[in-house]
Design a protein around this motif. Structure first.
Motif, PDB file in Angstrom:
ATOM      1  N   VAL A 211       0.760  -1.300   0.003  1.00  0.00           N
ATOM      2  CA  VAL A 211       0.120  -0.058   0.028  1.00  0.00           C
ATOM      3  C   VAL A 211       0.892   1.272   0.223  1.00  0.00           C
ATOM      4  O   VAL A 211       2.008   1.416   0.795  1.00  0.00           O
ATOM      5  CB  VAL A 211      -0.997   0.103   1.263  1.00  0.00           C
ATOM      6  CG1 VAL A 211      -1.746   1.406   1.333  1.00  0.00           C
ATOM      7  CG2 VAL A 211      -1.932  -1.331   1.255  1.00  0.00           C
ATOM      8  N   CYS A 212       0.526   2.047  -0.793  1.00  0.00           N
ATOM      9  CA  CYS A 212       0.948   3.602  -0.856  1.00  0.00           C
ATOM     10  C   CYS A 212       0.299   4.443   0.074  1.00  0.00           C
ATOM     11  O   CYS A 212      -0.977   4.730  -0.128  1.00  0.00           O
ATOM     12  CB  CYS A 212       1.226   4.096  -2.217  1.00  0.00           C
ATOM     13  SG  CYS A 212       1.838   5.814  -2.038  1.00  0.00           S
ATOM     14  N   VAL A 213       0.590   5.151   1.062  1.00  0.00           N
ATOM     15  CA  VAL A 213      -0.040   6.149   1.608  1.00  0.00           C
ATOM     16  C   VAL A 213       0.327   7.480   1.184  1.00  0.00           C
ATOM     17  O   VAL A 213       1.442   7.989   1.362  1.00  0.00           O
ATOM     18  CB  VAL A 213       0.302   6.153   3.240  1.00  0.00           C
ATOM     19  CG1 VAL A 213      -0.398   7.087   4.074  1.00  0.00           C
ATOM     20  CG2 VAL A 213      -0.218   4.678   3.977  1.00  0.00           C
ATOM     21  N   ASP A 214      -0.493   8.162   0.633  1.00  0.00           N
ATOM     22  CA  ASP A 214      -0.378   9.393   0.281  1.00  0.00           C
ATOM     23  C   ASP A 214      -0.944  10.354   1.401  1.00  0.00           C
ATOM     24  O   ASP A 214      -2.067  10.229   1.628  1.00  0.00           O
ATOM     25  CB  ASP A 214      -1.120   9.785  -1.045  1.00  0.00           C
ATOM     26  CG  ASP A 214      -0.960  11.122  -1.704  1.00  0.00           C
ATOM     27  OD1 ASP A 214      -1.017  12.164  -1.004  1.00  0.00           O
ATOM     28  OD2 ASP A 214      -0.321  11.104  -2.693  1.00  0.00           O
ATOM     29  N   THR A 215      -0.080  11.204   1.805  1.00  0.00           N
ATOM     30  CA  THR A 215      -0.691  11.872   3.120  1.00  0.00           C
ATOM     31  C   THR A 215      -1.605  12.881   2.954  1.00  0.00           C
ATOM     32  O   THR A 215      -2.288  13.580   3.713  1.00  0.00           O
ATOM     33  CB  THR A 215       0.770  12.590   3.770  1.00  0.00           C
ATOM     34  OG1 THR A 215       1.371  13.470   2.910  1.00  0.00           O
ATOM     35  CG2 THR A 215       1.567  11.403   4.405  1.00  0.00           C
ATOM     36  N   GLY A 216      -1.770  13.291   1.804  1.00  0.00           N
ATOM     37  CA  GLY A 216      -3.068  14.249   1.141  1.00  0.00           C
ATOM     38  C   GLY A 216      -4.301  13.582   0.811  1.00  0.00           C
ATOM     39  O   GLY A 216      -5.264  14.199   0.476  1.00  0.00           O
ATOM     40  N   SER A 244       0.992  17.929   1.220  1.00  0.00           N
ATOM     41  CA  SER A 244       0.109  18.557   2.209  1.00  0.00           C
ATOM     42  C   SER A 244      -1.672  18.446   1.440  1.00  0.00           C
ATOM     43  O   SER A 244      -1.445  18.945   0.194  1.00  0.00           O
ATOM     44  CB  SER A 244       0.303  19.781   2.838  1.00  0.00           C
ATOM     45  OG  SER A 244       1.385  19.429   3.681  1.00  0.00           O
ATOM     46  N   ARG A 245      -2.554  18.407   2.236  1.00  0.00           N
ATOM     47  CA  ARG A 245      -4.087  18.655   1.606  1.00  0.00           C
ATOM     48  C   ARG A 245      -4.526  19.551   2.072  1.00  0.00           C
ATOM     49  O   ARG A 245      -5.246  19.912   2.885  1.00  0.00           O
ATOM     50  CB  ARG A 245      -4.595  17.211   2.081  1.00  0.00           C
ATOM     51  CG  ARG A 245      -6.205  17.113   1.746  1.00  0.00           C
ATOM     52  CD  ARG A 245      -7.091  16.225   2.559  1.00  0.00           C
ATOM     53  NE  ARG A 245      -8.248  16.116   1.934  1.00  0.00           N
ATOM     54  CZ  ARG A 245      -9.175  16.800   2.023  1.00  0.00           C
ATOM     55  NH1 ARG A 245      -9.150  18.097   2.774  1.00  0.00           N
ATOM     56  NH2 ARG A 245     -10.470  16.758   1.551  1.00  0.00           N
TER      57      ARG A 245
END
Length: 388
Positions: A211-216, A244-245
């Motif tokens: 899994v790739c966790v995109d922080t946004g 950043s989101r």
């Protein structure tokens, strides 16, 4: 808690991958503000990525996006990267910008469109074979905008079928990294909307699906560090996309407005041994610099990750464990806050000097004259980027 020298040793081996697309003209859905001196081809993107690494010392690879970074000979591109002092990294597929993908790519109800998308994913694996890349990162814009538009379960079946085909195509030393996104551009259902969906598909695929966790890519208020801790515990955290989101998307500089969140996330990574070079976790940036200059934006992003990592390494884990075991709520929180509130900039400046770098990467870049060089050298041709 790592001592000062131990912390520097870990920081010295830290690796943060840069995205090639961050150096081109890109921005929001509404407007892309073109800048002078942006790359016109993948070779110039590599040159800019190498400049970031030259000033930070911890960004020795650049991720490619296909077809944005297509070239006739990837061996030539690889040699160019090597000559610049970096390497080619993760290969990112693009099945979201073709008119045929209006109703989805691998989940499209039309078998011909699904075949086209799958062929592109196979072509990306072919690129991996040529570049020596370990990871294929997949993000799908697939989904629906209206209730009843398509069969939700059938779309999951189609997605599973495509992922299985790609997974089988990979060699034993290659990985499939599946990203997720809460919404956009599919506003009713998104086919891979969260970490649980990505995790379920990766679990079914096998050990080399991560899994790739995109922080946004989360709803406001989501506890991302919990997701990170869970995936680490399950051995399924393969990569980060740091950003950043604030665009209802993910494109601003990591740690831009909530550096404490980045600290909390990286604490969970450190606590599970994820900072070790052999952890298998790919730490990548995934950002589009719309109003800020591209190269300084990437340098600042790398520095933000470094600062959060340095603070994490100063957490007194023995004191934290003791407070947790004693039920000392405020004491445990205080241990984290003490580390977070430490100014680690002198430590990082010292580390950079030991690595033969300028202690202030941003100032060093500004003095280098590189920005003026690329503006004058890159006149004419088609600037890399996408329109909005």
């Amino acid at each position: 808690m790592a001592g000062r020298e131990a912390a520097k040793n870990i920081l010295r081996t830290q690796r943060i991958e840069l995205p090639s697309w961050a150096f081109g003209n890109s921005g929001t859905r509404f407007k892309v503000f073109a800048q002078q001196g942006v790359p016109r081809d993948p070779f110039e993107k590599i040159a800019d990525a190498a400049r970031v690494h030259a000033h930070t010392g911890v960004a020795p690879s650049v991720a490619l996006h296909i077809p944005w970074d297509e070239v006739d000979d990837y061996a030539v591109l690889g040699r160019a990267a090597q000559d610049a002092g970096i390497s080619l990294g993760t290969i990112n597929a693009n099945v979201f910008q073709d008119d045929d993908y209006r109703l989805g790519s691998v989940t499209n109800p039309d078998p011909a469109v699904r075949r086209k998308a799958l062929d592109h994913l196979f072509a990306c694996v072919d690129v991996m074979d040529q570049t020596g890349s370990r990871d294929l990162k997949l993000w799908f814009s697939d989904g629906t905008n209206y209730p009843g538009q398509d069969d939700i379960r059938a779309r999951q079946d189609r997605l599973s079928e495509a992922l299985s085909a790609v997974y089988e195509r990979l060699s034993a030393d290659q990985r499939l990294i599946l990203e997720y996104k809460l919404f956009e551009p599919a506003f009713y259902t998104t086919d891979v909307p969260d970490w649980g969906t990505s995790y379920a598909h990766c679990l079914r695929l096998g050990e080399r699906a991560q899994v790739c966790v995109d922080t946004g890519h989360h709803a406001p208020g989501t506890n991302i560090e919990f997701i990170v801790a869970f995936l680490l515990r399950e051995g399924k955290l393969g990569a980060f996309d740091f950003n950043s989101r604030f665009y209802a998307d993910d494109d601003l500089i990591v740690g831009a407005a909530d550096p404490f969140q980045l600290f909390r996330i990286l604490f969970e990574v450190m606590n599970a041994g994820g900072l070790a070079p052999d952890s298998g976790i790919a730490f990548m940036l995934d950002q589009c610099h719309n109003i800020e200059p591209k190269i300084p934006g990437q340098i600042r992003s790398v520095m933000n990750v470094q600062e959060a990592t340095a603070k994490v390494l100063l957490v007194d884990t023995d004191a934290l464990a003791a407070a947790q075991a004693a039920g000392d709520v405020l004491g445990a929180n205080g241990v984290l806050m003490d580390a977070y509130n430490t100014d680690v900039r002198p430590l990082l400046a010292e580390l950079r000097e030991e690595m033969g770098l300028d202690p202030d990467p941003m100032a060093a870049y500004a003095r280098s004259g590189y920005a003026d060089e690329i503006v004058s050298a890159r006149v004419g041709g088609q600037a890399a980027g996408w329109g909005a």
